[in-house]
Write an enzyme that holds these catalytic residues in place. Structure first.
Site, PDB file in Angstrom:
ATOM      1  N   CYS A  62      43.372  42.324  41.932  1.00  0.00           N
ATOM      2  CA  CYS A  62      42.741  42.361  43.257  1.00  0.00           C
ATOM      3  C   CYS A  62      42.690  40.984  43.941  1.00  0.00           C
ATOM      4  O   CYS A  62      42.070  40.050  43.431  1.00  0.00           O
ATOM      5  CB  CYS A  62      41.312  42.909  43.124  1.00  0.00           C
ATOM      6  N   ARG A 127      33.054  53.102  48.189  1.00  0.00           N
ATOM      7  CA  ARG A 127      33.836  52.755  47.009  1.00  0.00           C
ATOM      8  C   ARG A 127      33.138  51.628  46.247  1.00  0.00           C
ATOM      9  O   ARG A 127      32.552  50.738  46.854  1.00  0.00           O
ATOM     10  CB  ARG A 127      35.230  52.278  47.444  1.00  0.00           C
ATOM     11  N   ALA A 128      33.179  51.701  44.929  1.00  0.00           N
ATOM     12  CA  ALA A 128      32.652  50.603  44.094  1.00  0.00           C
ATOM     13  C   ALA A 128      33.795  49.616  43.916  1.00  0.00           C
ATOM     14  O   ALA A 128      34.799  49.928  43.283  1.00  0.00           O
ATOM     15  CB  ALA A 128      32.203  51.134  42.740  1.00  0.00           C
ATOM     16  N   VAL A 130      35.708  45.615  43.570  1.00  0.00           N
ATOM     17  CA  VAL A 130      35.667  44.246  43.068  1.00  0.00           C
ATOM     18  C   VAL A 130      36.112  43.339  44.211  1.00  0.00           C
ATOM     19  O   VAL A 130      36.939  43.760  45.020  1.00  0.00           O
ATOM     20  CB  VAL A 130      36.607  44.071  41.851  1.00  0.00           C
ATOM     21  N   TYR A 193      47.652  45.333  53.585  1.00  0.00           N
ATOM     22  CA  TYR A 193      47.005  46.632  53.309  1.00  0.00           C
ATOM     23  C   TYR A 193      47.138  47.573  54.509  1.00  0.00           C
ATOM     24  O   TYR A 193      47.299  48.780  54.355  1.00  0.00           O
ATOM     25  CB  TYR A 193      45.520  46.442  52.962  1.00  0.00           C
TER      26      TYR A 193
HETATM   27  N1  LIG Z   1      34.739  45.397  49.309  1.00  0.00           N
HETATM   28  C1  LIG Z   1      35.896  45.497  50.126  1.00  0.00           C
HETATM   29  C2  LIG Z   1      37.125  44.781  49.620  1.00  0.00           C
HETATM   30  C3  LIG Z   1      37.347  44.725  48.147  1.00  0.00           C
HETATM   31  C4  LIG Z   1      38.327  45.782  47.708  1.00  0.00           C
HETATM   32  O1  LIG Z   1      38.857  46.564  48.497  1.00  0.00           O
HETATM   33  N2  LIG Z   1      38.592  45.779  46.434  1.00  0.00           N
HETATM   34  C5  LIG Z   1      39.495  46.793  45.895  1.00  0.00           C
HETATM   35  C6  LIG Z   1      40.432  46.186  44.892  1.00  0.00           C
HETATM   36  S1  LIG Z   1      41.552  45.033  45.610  1.00  0.00           S
HETATM   37  C7  LIG Z   1      38.663  47.809  45.176  1.00  0.00           C
HETATM   38  O2  LIG Z   1      37.834  47.480  44.368  1.00  0.00           O
HETATM   39  N3  LIG Z   1      38.858  49.090  45.482  1.00  0.00           N
HETATM   40  C8  LIG Z   1      38.132  50.132  44.827  1.00  0.00           C
HETATM   41  C9  LIG Z   1      38.416  51.472  45.434  1.00  0.00           C
HETATM   42  O3  LIG Z   1      39.191  51.543  46.397  1.00  0.00           O
HETATM   43  O4  LIG Z   1      37.863  52.446  44.934  1.00  0.00           O
HETATM   44  C10 LIG Z   1      36.168  46.913  50.556  1.00  0.00           C
HETATM   45  O5  LIG Z   1      35.315  47.723  50.297  1.00  0.00           O
HETATM   46  O6  LIG Z   1      37.164  47.194  51.203  1.00  0.00           O
END
Ligand SMILES: N[C@@H](CCC(=O)N[C@@H](CS)C(=O)NCC(=O)O)C(=O)O
Length: 327
Positions: A62, A127-128, A130, A193
């Site tokens: 990530c 979403r949870a 990182v 993205y």
């Molecule tokens: N917290 C932000 C950015 C962090 C983010 O997108 N991290 C990705 C990994 S790069 C993640 O944990 N995604 C979990 C998911 O999509 O369930 C968001 O919610 O968009």
């Protein structure tokens, strides 16, 4: 059989992206807001900065989490903020601590990241993600503000920086850095993205065009100075690096950002190698995790789970021209 079950789960995730509420009616990706955004500091209501109180949870794939980990290294905060690492391929239950003994994070005792979000806020439906920062004294998620996390490490955690640590966010440059980071986020960090998650041709092409127009501009900027802000590494370099290091191995194919590769930009490519070879950058970069995370995870429609053999990543260790060019 097993295969079709996997395809179904994957298809559902792709169809919904589990980001259904993050897609506009034009088919463009509009990222969810962060839920846990309390600032770190010494004012009432802020998160107190203490040694050993916080645990940063990340996945090596990530970019948003990687930048926090790089800054933690550059500033010497390893003994101040502990680190928990999930496996790079997210499961249908979310990020999993399968790299740890017994498959649980050794400090929090959780198997999947969503467990700590549910413990913190049973009503949370997003979403949870990182990076996540957990207060280990209360077992609560206190911050998942990937956009500002590095800035907290750079400012609120200053009393704990190692001796001689770089000033990644110098007071006199903060306004400029913030402005730059915002543009970088929209066109580049999140731009890839937006291209990859687009659900219409127009939204994809718009993101693609903005991304490469910005990279052309940054190629020119980096012909004039070693780093984005002159001869010192700043927070912006960390943010640019995490996208660059994932580009040719993942985004180029998985997100269709394929006008050209990063190694085709002379200045950006030498700059990227320069950073990669700087302690804190390359040593926190895991190409295998990046490839697996993007290609085998839900980002790619890859029902047979085939991992691309290339590209040749040994090129990242080849000499760069930046020190010579800007001496
Ligand atoms: N917290 C932000 C950015 C962090 C983010 O997108 N991290 C990705 C990994 S790069 C993640 O944990 N995604 C979990 C998911 O999509 O369930 C968001 O919610 O968009």
């Amino acid at each position: 059989m097993h295969m079709s079950e996997k395809t179904t789960a994957l298809d559902t995730r792709i169809a919904n992206h589990e980001i259904a509420n993050e897609i506009t009616k034009e088919g463009a990706f509009n990222r969810q807001n962060n839920r846990f955004t309390t600032t770190f500091g010494s004012q009432p209501g802020e998160l107190p900065v203490e040694v050993g109180r916080y645990r940063l949870l990340w996945a090596r794939i990530c970019p948003w989490a990687h930048r926090a980990v790089i800054v933690r290294e550059l500033l010497g905060l390893q003994d101040v903020i502990s680190l928990g690492t999930t496996s790079p391929v997210r499961t249908k239950n979310g990020w999993e601590f399968s790299l740890d003994e017994g498959g649980v994070d050794p400090v929090l005792g959780i198997r999947y990241l969503p467990e700590i979000y549910a413990e913190t806020d049973p009503e949370y439906t997003g979403r949870a993600t990182v990076p996540t920062v957990v207060d280990v004294t209360t077992r609560k998620v206190v911050n998942n503000d990937y956009f500002r996390l590095t800035n907290y490490f750079e400012t609120a955690f200053k009393p704990f920086h190692k001796e001689g640590a770089l000033d990644l966010y110098p007071a006199e440059l903060r306004a400029e850095i913030d402005e730059f980071n915002d543009i970088l986020f929209h066109d580049v960090n999140n731009g890839v993205y937006k291209a990859g998650f687009a659900q219409s041709q127009a939204a994809y092409e718009q993101a693609y065009d903005a991304l490469f127009a910005r990279l052309d501009q940054l190629e020119d900027r980096l012909s004039r100075s070693r780093y984005l802000f002159g001869d010192r590494i700043t927070d912006s370099d960390v943010r640019f690096y995490v996208t660059l290091v994932r580009f040719d191995a993942a985004y180029y194919s998985v997100f269709r950002t394929n006008r050209n590769r990063i190694i085709d930009f002379p200045n950006i490519w030498n700059y990227a190698k320069d950073l990669y070879q700087t302690p804190g950058f390359g040593d926190t970069t895991d190409f295998d995790a990046i490839k697996r995370g993007y290609q085998l995870g839900n980002h790619a429609d890859n029902p047979y789970q085939i991992l691309a053999k290339g590209p040749d990543l040994s090129v990242w260790n080849k000499a760069h021209d930046r020190a010579e060019k800007f001496k």
